[in-house]
Design an enzyme around this catalytic site. Structure first.
Site, PDB file in Angstrom:
ATOM      1  N   HIS A 184       0.811  -1.214   0.000  1.00 12.98           N
ATOM      2  CA  HIS A 184       0.000   0.000   0.000  1.00 12.98           C
ATOM      3  C   HIS A 184       0.847   1.268   0.000  1.00 12.98           C
ATOM      4  CE1 HIS A 184      -2.365   3.315   1.803  1.00 12.98           C
ATOM      5  NE2 HIS A 184      -3.191   2.944   0.849  1.00 12.98           N
ATOM      6  N   GLU A 214       2.457  10.498  -2.226  1.00 10.84           N
ATOM      7  CA  GLU A 214       1.304  11.078  -2.917  1.00 10.84           C
ATOM      8  C   GLU A 214       1.103  12.543  -2.520  1.00 10.84           C
ATOM      9  OE1 GLU A 214      -2.077   8.609  -2.346  1.00 10.84           O
ATOM     10  OE2 GLU A 214      -3.401   9.815  -3.615  1.00 10.84           O
TER      11      GLU A 214
END
Ligand SMILES: [Zn+2]
Length: 412
Positions: A184, A214
């Site tokens: 993840h 991100e």
């Protein structure tokens, strides 16, 4: 044998990118792409002929390397504008979102992606709810079984549940279904488990997918266990410090490629250098990054380092559509400082040849020996300048293709 006639063939093969008034000769694989009219006439005598008509453009089927089909039921429920606000809303509403999910819903989403020209899909699977749909899909699918779990005390249970999901996914393996692994993110999986997952992925020789840097908040948390992530992690995961920093995380990966780092919007120069050395590719989801307030990836920095990037849609939890041509249009307008025709060419390459190469797939270009994954659509006018073809294709591709072939078989 099939002979597909098209006004324009965008091969995405650097040796000869554009063929005018020619044909793609194919069975399961492409046999040749040619404009030798005599040879075409000869082939036509013993082949099925598909004439795509005036204004037609044939090109390789598109590859969407990163989506989350388990969020196919999401529409207006989540918060946008900031990563943490979005993540909190996902966690808060997760139960409801997943409850609304059904095989029919995911099948419908896959069909729509197919009609829009996507013939290969990389889907991150967090629960295994999408397995059957991925296995039944007409497209080629790479199921990235995701490892996630941030409680170090429960490491063993987390990993064994993950292995169970991988084993279940392995049962669906076929020439169209690749069972692969995803990690993840550096903030949600402990280093010990990250290393185990990397070793497992390497032994399987499949592509590996990971979310990385991100947002700026993620960078701050990884570097100093502070910022917006801190109250969130304390409250939701009972964690008061990060597992490792970004560069430590990257140091876990070997240099044997096929690693997809998704987002990387907040990666600095050193981290990009490290990704370049690893031979990783970067998955670029511009709409998702915009909606979650993460900023815009610098494509110039990637180009300087010869790191390839793949445009992808991410899931419907952070996008309003999984239409890959639509995502390319958004990218075209968001990267406004770059030369337009060149950017368009790069973007189209990112969802065909570059994506196939990054994942080790024998598709993404129309050349002898490559899989016959072909899409065809028509433009209403002519594009006489080869250098403007990718731009016009991105701007004007319709939402439904006229023809789609996967491994040489019609998929419509
Ligand atoms: Zn994602």
């Amino acid at each position: 044998m099939n002979v597909l006639l098209a006004d324009t063939i965008l091969t995405m093969n650097p040796a000869r990118e554009v063929v005018r008034g020619g044909a793609i000769v194919f069975d399961e694989n492409v046999i040749e792409v040619t404009d030798d009219l005599e040879a075409i006439e000869k082939r036509k005598k013993t082949a099925r002929v598909i004439d795509c008509g005036r204004g037609s453009i044939a090109m390789p089927g598109l590859i969407n390397a990163h989506t989350h089909l388990e969020f196919s039921g999401v529409s207006t429920e989540l918060n946008y504008g900031s990563f943490i606000a979005w993540l909190s809303s996902v966690i808060e509403k997760r139960e409801t979102l997943v409850k609304g999910l059904s095989k029919e819903l995911i099948d419908g989403v896959l069909d729509e992606m197919l009609r829009g020209g996507t013939t290969t899909i990389g889907a991150v699977s967090s629960y295994g709810f999408d397995l059957e749909s991925l296995a039944d899909a007409k497209q080629k699918t790479i199921c990235f079984n995701e490892l996630i779990g941030s409680n170090p005390a429960a490491s063993e249970q987390i990993f064994s549940a993950f292995l169970n999901r991988v084993a279940k996914s392995d049962e669906y393996r076929s020439d169209r279904f690749v069972s692969a692994i995803a990690i993840h993110s550096p903030y949600s999986v402990s280093p010990a488990l990250v290393k185990k997952a990397i070793a497992l992925s390497q032994s399987r020789k499949t592509p590996l997918s990971v979310h990385f840097l991100e947002s700026k908040s993620e960078r701050k948390w990884l570097e100093s266990s502070s910022g917006e992530f801190k109250p969130f992690f304390e409250k939701v995961f009972k964690l008061d410090s990060s597992f490792c920093n970004a560069q430590e995380f990257l140091s876990f990966f070997g240099g044997d490629g096929k690693i997809l780092f998704t987002h990387c919007v907040a990666a600095n120069d050193e981290e990009l250098d490290m990704i370049g050395k690893i031979g990783g590719a970067i998955v670029h989801c511009p709409v998702s990054n915009r909606l979650l307030g993460c900023g815009l990836l610098s494509l110039e920095k990637l180009k300087n380092r010869e790191i390839s990037y793949l445009v992808a849609t991410d899931g419907l939890s952070s996008n309003y559509s999984l239409d890959l041509f639509g995502e390319l249009r958004s990218a075209l307008f968001m990267h406004e400082g770059l030369d337009l025709p060149l950017l368009a060419r790069d973007l189209l390459r990112s969802v065909t040849d570059s994506a196939a190469k990054a994942m080790g797939l024998n598709t993404g270009r129309l050349a002898s020996g490559y899989a016959a994954d072909i899409i065809c659509f028509r433009l209403s006018g002519e594009v006489s300048d080869d250098s403007l073809l990718p731009l016009q294709a991105i701007l004007r591709a319709p939402s439904a293709m006229d023809y789609i072939f996967i491994n040489g078989e019609s998929a419509l």
